[in-house]
Design a protein around this motif. Structure first.
Motif, mmCIF file in Angstrom:
data_model
loop_
_atom_site.group_PDB
_atom_site.id
_atom_site.type_symbol
_atom_site.label_atom_id
_atom_site.label_comp_id
_atom_site.label_asym_id
_atom_site.label_seq_id
_atom_site.Cartn_x
_atom_site.Cartn_y
_atom_site.Cartn_z
ATOM 1 N N THR A 253 0.877 -1.133 -0.078
ATOM 2 C CA THR A 253 -0.118 -0.088 0.152
ATOM 3 C C THR A 253 1.216 1.271 -0.134
ATOM 4 O OG1 THR A 253 -1.727 -1.154 1.300
ATOM 5 C CG2 THR A 253 -1.709 1.283 1.316
ATOM 6 N N LEU A 254 0.704 2.143 -1.089
ATOM 7 C CA LEU A 254 1.608 3.218 -1.496
ATOM 8 C C LEU A 254 0.839 4.641 -1.205
ATOM 9 C CD1 LEU A 254 3.461 1.982 -4.348
ATOM 10 C CD2 LEU A 254 3.994 1.781 -2.039
ATOM 11 N N ARG A 255 1.411 5.735 -0.807
ATOM 12 C CA ARG A 255 0.836 7.040 -0.648
ATOM 13 C C ARG A 255 1.833 7.703 -1.434
ATOM 14 N NH1 ARG A 255 1.484 11.451 3.372
ATOM 15 N NH2 ARG A 255 -0.298 12.758 3.070
ATOM 16 N N LEU A 256 1.387 8.341 -2.544
ATOM 17 C CA LEU A 256 2.154 8.882 -3.743
ATOM 18 C C LEU A 256 1.672 10.333 -3.713
ATOM 19 C CD1 LEU A 256 1.443 5.877 -5.449
ATOM 20 C CD2 LEU A 256 3.792 6.548 -5.774
ATOM 21 N N THR A 257 2.703 11.183 -4.463
ATOM 22 C CA THR A 257 2.570 12.547 -4.875
ATOM 23 C C THR A 257 2.126 12.381 -6.220
ATOM 24 O OG1 THR A 257 4.700 12.698 -5.753
ATOM 25 C CG2 THR A 257 4.584 13.710 -3.280
ATOM 26 N N GLU A 258 1.433 13.440 -6.582
ATOM 27 C CA GLU A 258 1.265 13.333 -8.363
ATOM 28 C C GLU A 258 2.220 13.100 -8.959
ATOM 29 O OE1 GLU A 258 -0.727 16.664 -11.803
ATOM 30 O OE2 GLU A 258 -0.418 17.094 -9.753
ATOM 31 N N HIS A 259 3.508 13.490 -8.727
ATOM 32 C CA HIS A 259 4.715 13.112 -9.626
ATOM 33 C C HIS A 259 4.949 11.839 -9.352
ATOM 34 C CE1 HIS A 259 8.391 13.807 -11.613
ATOM 35 N NE2 HIS A 259 9.154 13.438 -10.378
ATOM 36 N N GLY A 260 5.048 11.392 -8.119
ATOM 37 C CA GLY A 260 5.337 9.872 -7.974
ATOM 38 C C GLY A 260 4.404 9.053 -8.409
ATOM 39 N N LEU A 261 2.996 9.466 -8.578
ATOM 40 C CA LEU A 261 2.029 8.250 -9.249
ATOM 41 C C LEU A 261 2.518 8.197 -10.721
ATOM 42 C CD1 LEU A 261 -0.859 6.831 -9.134
ATOM 43 C CD2 LEU A 261 -1.855 9.048 -9.380
ATOM 44 N N ARG A 262 2.804 9.641 -11.244
ATOM 45 C CA ARG A 262 2.946 9.492 -12.913
ATOM 46 C C ARG A 262 4.369 8.629 -13.247
ATOM 47 N NH1 ARG A 262 2.335 15.261 -12.714
ATOM 48 N NH2 ARG A 262 4.577 15.321 -12.855
ATOM 49 N N ARG A 263 5.205 8.740 -12.309
ATOM 50 C CA ARG A 263 6.501 7.956 -12.396
ATOM 51 C C ARG A 263 6.347 6.419 -11.987
ATOM 52 N NH1 ARG A 263 11.116 10.134 -9.285
ATOM 53 N NH2 ARG A 263 12.513 8.521 -10.457
ATOM 54 N N LEU A 264 5.258 5.843 -11.135
ATOM 55 C CA LEU A 264 5.113 4.572 -10.873
ATOM 56 C C LEU A 264 5.287 3.769 -11.704
ATOM 57 C CD1 LEU A 264 4.867 2.913 -8.139
ATOM 58 C CD2 LEU A 264 2.182 3.080 -8.434
#
Length: 344
Positions: A253-264
């Motif tokens: 289970t992850l919590r991501l910034t908008e930038h992190g979600l794009r890079r995931l």
């Protein structure tokens, strides 16, 4: 062996007149002395090979003469479909057949079309093996390929690697070998266990380099009847997709910034990346997005997710979160000191 070489020489002279003894020696992988002897053998057999000295010299057939050796044999025709895979041809023991097939094909083409065919060979080449791996053909691959061509049931012994603390073991079973696949320099055989009904006893895929023994199946004197609906390429795509999914054994289970979600998706394995939703979940008040992602293991997830830096927070499982906490502390200690280990 020599008869096949003489045929290749005649075809070479028909498709590429003017080849020198040195050029023929390179094409046929023999010495120039052997070339001279083979030319004499062709002449004695009635093939009008002419030789000329000088800049425009070399060997050629008499004007107007064409060999009648251009009818493709079944094996030669089959190898044309693999002609862009020199490694595969070598592993399967079909290099000579492919060379002869290409020569026969070239001998039947008009000069303009022959030039086009040669041009494509100079511009496109497929190198199948992966980087940093010395390709080696499994010892039993040519024998297994013959069974595939002839639709013969084989008895196959396979070294199965140990898993979850269990020792490796060898299994032996009959197999209807339907096809061979070369994936990243590794050969696989796809086959069906003999059995009643349209599905037989089920489909199996084995790494050929783990096949330890191969022999004709006892009592299987006739070729097996292939399922006409079987599509090797489609079967392999489905097998690869299913195999990739089996590797995803845990969920994080992850919590991501908008930038992190794009890079995931770029840091995950393809099978895991496919699980990332196309439509982003609703962010929380701080702009972070929470989602579950399947991964192979905590070790793999740690290596992949560290690439996202502070754009990801692991919420679960607890062991992986603790590992990131220790990693963050070690980085803080390292970069809190002077370069080279000095204290600030």
């Amino acid at each position: 062996m020599r008869a096949a070489r003489l045929i290749r020489m005649a075809l070479l002279l028909q498709s590429s007149p003017g080849l020198t003894a040195a050029g023929l020696a390179r094409e046929l992988d023999v010495s120039e002395r052997t070339v001279i002897r083979d030319v004499q053998a062709l002449q004695e057999a009635g093939v009008p090979v002419r030789s000329a000295r000088g800049r425009a010299g070399g060997y050629r057939l008499a004007p107007g003469h064409r060999t009648r050796l251009t009818t493709l044999r079944p094996t030669e025709a089959e190898t044309l479909y693999l002609s862009g895979l020199p490694t595969a041809l070598r592993d399967l023991g079909l290099s000579d057949a492919a060379d002869t097939a290409r020569l026969k094909l070239a001998a039947t083409l008009l000069p303009s079309l022959r030039a086009a065919a040669e041009s494509s060979a100079h511009r496109f080449h497929l190198d199948a093996p992966a980087w940093f791996r010395e390709p080696s053909a499994p010892e039993l691959l040519p024998e297994l390929a013959r069974a595939v061509w002839s639709d013969r049931i084989v008895e196959l012994s396979y070294a199965r690697p140990g898993r979850d603390g269990r020792p490796p073991r060898t299994v032996t079973r009959p197999l209807e070998p339907y096809g061979l696949v070369l994936k990243a320099g590794v050969w696989y055989v796809v086959g069906r266990l003999p059995g009643d009904g349209p599905g037989g006893g089920g489909w199996r895929t084995y790494r050929v380099d783990r096949v330890t023994a191969l022999s004709p199946a006892p009592g299987a004197d006739e070729p097996f009847v292939r399922d006409p609906s079987f599509d090797l390429a489609a079967h392999w795509r489905a097998h690869c997709a299913a195999f990739a999914r089996t590797l995803l054994r845990i969920t994080v289970t992850l919590r991501l910034t908008e930038h992190g979600l794009r890079r995931l998706p770029a840091v995950l394995d393809p099978a895991g990346a496919d699980s990332v939703p196309q439509a982003a979940p609703a962010p929380d008040a701080a702009g972070w997005v929470t989602l579950d992602v399947p991964v192979e293991s905590e070790d793999v997830a740690f290596g992949q997710l560290t690439a996202l830096g502070a754009d990801v927070e692991v919420l679960a499982p607890a062991g992986l979160r603790a590992r990131f906490r220790a990693y963050a502390r070690s980085l803080a200690e390292l970069y809190g000191a002077e370069p080279g280990g000095g204290q600030r």
